[in-house]
Enzyme design. Structure first.
Site, PDB file in Angstrom:
ATOM      1  N   ARG A   1      -8.782  -7.398   2.722  1.00  0.00           N
ATOM      2  CA  ARG A   1      -9.650  -7.115   3.582  1.00  0.00           C
ATOM      3  C   ARG A   1      -9.181  -6.947   5.032  1.00  0.00           C
ATOM      4  O   ARG A   1      -9.458  -7.911   5.869  1.00  0.00           O
ATOM      5  CB  ARG A   1     -11.079  -7.860   3.498  1.00  0.00           C
ATOM      6  CG  ARG A   1     -12.287  -6.894   4.116  1.00  0.00           C
ATOM      7  CD  ARG A   1     -13.505  -7.926   3.849  1.00  0.00           C
ATOM      8  NE  ARG A   1     -13.824  -8.097   2.047  1.00  0.00           N
ATOM      9  CZ  ARG A   1     -14.350  -7.525   1.111  1.00  0.00           C
ATOM     10  NH1 ARG A   1     -14.719  -6.339   1.789  1.00  0.00           N
ATOM     11  NH2 ARG A   1     -14.379  -7.707   0.147  1.00  0.00           N
TER      12      ARG A   1
ATOM     13  N   SER B   1     -11.803   2.700  -6.096  1.00  0.00           N
ATOM     14  CA  SER B   1     -13.189   3.347  -6.625  1.00  0.00           C
ATOM     15  C   SER B   1     -13.145   4.622  -6.837  1.00  0.00           C
ATOM     16  O   SER B   1     -12.673   5.496  -6.180  1.00  0.00           O
ATOM     17  CB  SER B   1     -14.243   2.882  -5.627  1.00  0.00           C
ATOM     18  OG  SER B   1     -14.450   1.660  -5.544  1.00  0.00           O
TER      19      SER B   1
ATOM     20  N   ARG C   1      -3.707  -3.624  -1.383  1.00  0.00           N
ATOM     21  CA  ARG C   1      -4.011  -4.621  -2.547  1.00  0.00           C
ATOM     22  C   ARG C   1      -2.972  -4.256  -3.923  1.00  0.00           C
ATOM     23  O   ARG C   1      -3.063  -5.356  -4.375  1.00  0.00           O
ATOM     24  CB  ARG C   1      -5.282  -4.040  -2.873  1.00  0.00           C
ATOM     25  CG  ARG C   1      -6.447  -4.359  -1.596  1.00  0.00           C
ATOM     26  CD  ARG C   1      -7.982  -4.177  -2.260  1.00  0.00           C
ATOM     27  NE  ARG C   1      -8.700  -4.694  -1.024  1.00  0.00           N
ATOM     28  CZ  ARG C   1     -10.047  -4.669  -1.479  1.00  0.00           C
ATOM     29  NH1 ARG C   1     -10.645  -4.682  -2.474  1.00  0.00           N
ATOM     30  NH2 ARG C   1     -11.088  -5.124  -0.363  1.00  0.00           N
TER      31      ARG C   1
ATOM     32  N   GLU D   1     -11.466  -5.589  -6.936  1.00  0.00           N
ATOM     33  CA  GLU D   1     -11.340  -4.094  -6.633  1.00  0.00           C
ATOM     34  C   GLU D   1      -9.868  -3.535  -6.203  1.00  0.00           C
ATOM     35  O   GLU D   1      -9.580  -4.214  -5.073  1.00  0.00           O
ATOM     36  CB  GLU D   1     -12.639  -3.598  -5.911  1.00  0.00           C
ATOM     37  CG  GLU D   1     -12.489  -2.118  -5.722  1.00  0.00           C
ATOM     38  CD  GLU D   1     -13.547  -1.816  -4.709  1.00  0.00           C
ATOM     39  OE1 GLU D   1     -13.280  -0.590  -3.986  1.00  0.00           O
ATOM     40  OE2 GLU D   1     -14.530  -2.488  -4.213  1.00  0.00           O
TER      41      GLU D   1
ATOM     42  N   ARG E   1     -11.271   0.018   9.547  1.00  0.00           N
ATOM     43  CA  ARG E   1     -12.485  -0.089   8.951  1.00  0.00           C
ATOM     44  C   ARG E   1     -12.883  -1.461   9.917  1.00  0.00           C
ATOM     45  O   ARG E   1     -11.957  -2.532  10.016  1.00  0.00           O
ATOM     46  CB  ARG E   1     -12.764  -0.363   7.549  1.00  0.00           C
ATOM     47  CG  ARG E   1     -12.503   0.802   6.777  1.00  0.00           C
ATOM     48  CD  ARG E   1     -12.777   0.468   5.193  1.00  0.00           C
ATOM     49  NE  ARG E   1     -12.369   1.701   4.509  1.00  0.00           N
ATOM     50  CZ  ARG E   1     -12.544   1.784   3.254  1.00  0.00           C
ATOM     51  NH1 ARG E   1     -13.101   0.686   2.550  1.00  0.00           N
ATOM     52  NH2 ARG E   1     -12.189   3.019   2.282  1.00  0.00           N
TER      53      ARG E   1
END
Length: 424
Positions: A276, A351, A390, A348, A261
C-alpha cells in the site's frame, strides 16, 4: 451517473438496487428536487406560451390602431416572472446534478448479496500455494537482504509509503512492466497507450473519482491538475464528450502509468513494504463496448489479467465482490487475489470491473449504431493487468529460497539477462 429518467420512471426498482449496497444515498431528496424541477419547467413553458399569445394580440391591436398598454404590461410582468423562474431552475438543476454525482452505480443482478468483504464469493482458484521447508520471509525483508529494496532511505526522501529499488529490484519491475504490456498488446489485442499523469477535475469526475474520493487524491496546488490514481482516469476519458461510430467498437487500451494515492482511509494498514504505497506502478486494461457485449467483455478482461499470473506461476483466486463491497462506480467486480506466503492469505492484485453506462453518462461519451441513429451510451470496463508493485511482492515471497536468493519466473528471464535467480 444514473439516468434521472430511470430514477423517475422506475424509482422503486432503483431504490431497491441501491439498498443492496447497504447505505442511504438520499434518493428521496433527489426525487423531490426532480419533481420541483419539472414543476418549474412546466410553469416556465406555460408562461412562455402566454407571452407568445399576448405578443401576437399586442401586434394585432397595434395594427388596428388600438391601445395595447395593459397587455404589454402583462407581457413585461411575465418576462420578470420568467427570469425569476429561470434562476430558480438553474439552482435546482445544479443541485440535481450534484446529487447525481454522489449516487453510486446500481449493482448488476449477478452480484452476490452481502455487506462486507467477508461476504465476497470465491469463483475459482488457480495454482497450489508452495509448501516451504523453511519459514518464508515477508517481501521487504527478502528485498532488503538482497540489497534491491530500501524503505528507510525512501522514507528519508519522501516519508512513509514510498520505496527505493536498486539493481535487480528496479530491473525486475521494469521486466514486469514490459512483460505485461507485450502480453496484452500481442496476445490479447489491446492498443498500448501513453496517457497523461495529471488530469483536470472534469476528467476526474468523468470516471467517478470526484467528488467521492477527493480525500484520497493528490491535488496540484494552484492549478486544476490532479495526479492520477490509476490509468483508468485518463484512458477511459479519451473520448469524453464525443459520439463514436458504433462500427469502431469495441475499443481496448492498455496503459502503464505511475499511480498516486493518498491512502487517506488506510491508517495502520500495510504500513511496511510495497502493498500500500502513495506512488506505485500499474498496467491498466480499459475497454469501451456496446451494452450487450459488456458481460462477455468482463469475463474476457478478467481472463487477460489472470493470464499474467498464470504465466508467472503465481497461485491466485478470483472473488466476486458482494453488493456492499463494490466500488462506487462499479456495477460488477471480480478481484484477483494472489497468494502471499508470509501472511498465509490471498491479497488483492487486480480489480476487474464493468461500469455499465455509469461512467459514459458522466463524461457524455456516446456512440451511434447507424450513421444517423440515435446516440447511445456505451459500457466501460477496466482492470489492473496487473498492479506491478504487488506482483513484485508476490514474486519475492513465492519464489524465495532458503539461501536468501529469489528464483526468477521463466517468462521474465530474457529481460533479466538470462539469469535464473536474483542473488544480490
Amino acid at each position: 451517473m444514473l439516468d434521472i429518467k430511470r430514477i423517475r420512471d422506475d424509482f422503486a426498482a432503483v431504490e431497491a438496487a441501491l439498498a443492496r449496497r447497504g447505505k442511504d444515498y438520499g434518493l428521496d431528496l433527489l426525487r423531490e428536487e426532480d419533481v420541483r424541477r419539472r414543476e418549474l419547467v412546466g410553469r416556465t413553458e406555460a408562461l412562455q406560451k402566454e407571452r407568445n399569445d399576448l405578443s401576437r394580440q399586442v401586434g394585432q391591436i397595434k395594427k388596428e390602431g388600438g391601445d395595447a398598454e395593459s397587455l404589454q404590461a402583462r407581457v413585461r410582468g411575465i418576462a420578470d416572472e420568467a427570469r425569476e423562474l429561470e434562476a430558480l431552475l438553474k439552482e435546482i438543476d445544479e443541485r440535481v446534478a450534484d446529487r447525481l454525482l454522489t449516487i453510486p452505480n446500481l449493482p448488476h443482478p449477478a452480484v452476490p448479496d452481502g455487506a462486507f468483504e467477508a461476504d465476497n464469493v470465491e469463483i475459482r482458484r488457480w495454482g497450489t500455494p508452495r509448501t516451504f521447508a523453511f519459514t518464508p520471509k515477508p517481501h521487504h525483508e527478502v528485498g532488503e537482504a538482497l540489497g534491491i529494496l530500501d524503505l528507510k532511505r525512501a522514507a528519508k526522501l519522501s516519508g512513509a509509503r514510498f520505496s527505493l529499488q536498486f539493481g535487480d529490484g528496479a530491473r525486475l519491475e521494469r521486466a514486469l512492466i514490459n512483460f505485461m504490456l507485450d502480453l496484452h498488446t500481442g496476445a490479447h489485442g489491446y492498443t498500448e497507450t501513453l496517457a497523461p499523469y495529471m488530469v483536470s477535475s472534469e476528467t476526474m469526475r468523468g470516471t467517478g473519482q470526484l467528488p467521492k474520493f477527493k480525500e484520497d487524491l493528490f491535488k496540484i496546488e494552484g492549478a486544476d491538475y490532479w495526479l492520477i490514481p490509476t490509468a483508468e482516469v485518463p484512458v477511459t476519458n479519451i473520448y469524453a464528450g464525443e459520439i463514436l461510430d458504433g462500427a469502431d467498437l469495441p475499443k481496448a487500451f492498455v496503459a502503464f502509468t505511475p499511480c498516486f494515492r493518498a491512502e487517506a482511509g488506510s491508517y495502520g494498514r500495510d504500513t511496511t513494504g510495497l502493498i500500500r504505497q502513495h506512488q506505485f506502478h500499474k498496467v491498466e486494461l480499459v475497454r469501451i463496448v456496446r451494452p450487450e457485449e459488456s458481460d462477455a467483455a468482463l469475463e474476457a478482461l478478467t481472463g487477460h489479467a489472470e493470464k499474467v499470473l498464470q504465466l508467472l506461476g503465481l497461485p491466485y483466486r478470483v472473488m466476486a465482490l458482494c453488493a456492499g463491497d463494490l466500488g462506487f462506480s462499479a456495477a460488477r467486480t471480480y478481484d484477483l487475489e494472489v497468494w502471499v506466503p508470509s501472511q498465509e492469505k490471498y491479497r488483492e492484485i487486480s480489480s476487474c470491473s464493468v461500469f455499465t453506462d455509469y461512467q459514459s453518462r458522466r463524461m457524455n461519451l456516446r456512440f451511434r449504431r447507424e450513421p444517423k441513429g440515435k446516440p447511445e451510451f456505451p459500457h466501460t470496463l477496466n482492470g489492473s493487468g496487473l498492479a506491478v508493485g504487488r506482483t513484485l511482492v508476490a514474486i519475492l515471497e513465492n519464489f524465495q529460497n532458503a539461501d536468501g536468493t529469489v528464483t526468477i519466473p521463466e517468462v521474465l528471464r530474457p529481460s533479466m539477462g538470462g539469469r535464473t535467480v536474483i542473488s544480490g
